[in-house]
Write an enzyme that holds these catalytic residues in place. Sequence first.
Site, PDB file in Angstrom:
ATOM      1  N   SER A  70       0.846  -1.191   0.000  1.00 63.40           N
ATOM      2  CA  SER A  70       0.000   0.000   0.000  1.00 63.40           C
ATOM      3  C   SER A  70       0.882   1.242   0.000  1.00 63.40           C
ATOM      4  CB  SER A  70      -0.894   0.011   1.245  1.00 63.40           C
ATOM      5  OG  SER A  70      -1.587   1.240   1.377  1.00 63.40           O
ATOM      6  N   TYR A 107      -1.400  -1.385  10.441  1.00 64.29           N
ATOM      7  CA  TYR A 107      -1.631  -1.427   8.997  1.00 64.29           C
ATOM      8  C   TYR A 107      -0.413  -0.948   8.196  1.00 64.29           C
ATOM      9  CZ  TYR A 107      -3.871  -1.197   4.478  1.00 64.29           C
ATOM     10  OH  TYR A 107      -4.172  -1.404   3.165  1.00 64.29           O
TER      11      TYR A 107
END
Length: 275
Positions: free
Chosen positions: A141, A155
Site C-alpha cells: 500500500s 496497517y
Amino acid sequence: MASNRRALITGASAGIGEAFARELARRGFDVVLTARRTDRLESIAAELRERHAIEAVVAPLDLARADAAEALVAALDAQGLHIDVLVNNAGYGLTGYLDEQPWEAHAAFIQVLMTAPTELAWRLLPGMKARGYGRIINVASLAGHVPGSAGHTLYAASKAYLIKFSQSLALETKGTGVHVTALCPGFTLSEFHDVNGSRPLVSKMPGFMWMDAPTVAREGMDAVEAGKAVYVNGRVNRLIKGLFKLLPDALALKMVERQGGRFRVHGEGVGQPPA
C-alpha cells in the site's frame, strides 16, 4: 498469453483480489482462488471458466489459521497443481488504538497480512526456481511509504514489511526467472472500507484520489513482468510518496497526525477480515 501456467490469488472473492483473478484469466493463466466466501469464489470461477476457457479452482480458506499456508500448498501438491504466479492480496483493516483491542485480533491480523504471505512465498518459491519461471506480487500500500497513523497501528507497519520483504526477495531471485513486486495502491474502490467501517469518512476524499481495482491489477501484472521490485499505482500516489520521502521525519509525522483523524475510525470495534 500464458500456457499451462497457474496463478494463486488470496483474498480473491472481491476487490483487488477479484480483479487480479480476472486479469490473470484474461492473460490465459489458470487460477486458484482462495478466500473464505465459498459461494462468491464459485461464482467468479464459473464466470472465468466460461469467459476465458481456463481452469479455475476454488480453495476456500481462512488465512488467519496458523496452518493455513501449509494446508493450502499441501492440498495443491496433492492435486498436482503447481503455482507459477502468487498474488498475496488478502488483507483488511484493524481499527482502534493498540491497547483497545484484544491480542487475538492483532495476532490474526499479523498472521493474515504478514505471516501467511511470507510463508506462501517460502513454500512456492522452490518450485518456481526449479521451473525457471515465477511471479510473486505482494499487495502492499501507499501507506507503507508514509508514517504510520494513530488508530491503525499495524496497517502501515504490515505494508512497510511487505515492501522491504519484496525488495529483498527480488534481489535474492535475480537471474532465476522469478520476479517479485510489492504493489502499492492508494485509495482503491473495493469492499475494504466497508469492512472496517471507514466508508463514510473516506468518501470525503476527492475523486482524483481514487483508483479502480481492475486498473490496479493490470498495472500490477505489468510491473511484475517488467521486473519492478516496487510499484506505486497512480501519479497522485507517486507524488505523495515522493513528497514524504523528501520531508524531514518529524514534519512528515506531524502532517500524518493532523490529517489522520479525518479518515480514522476510532473506538468502533475490531475490523474483520473480508469473508
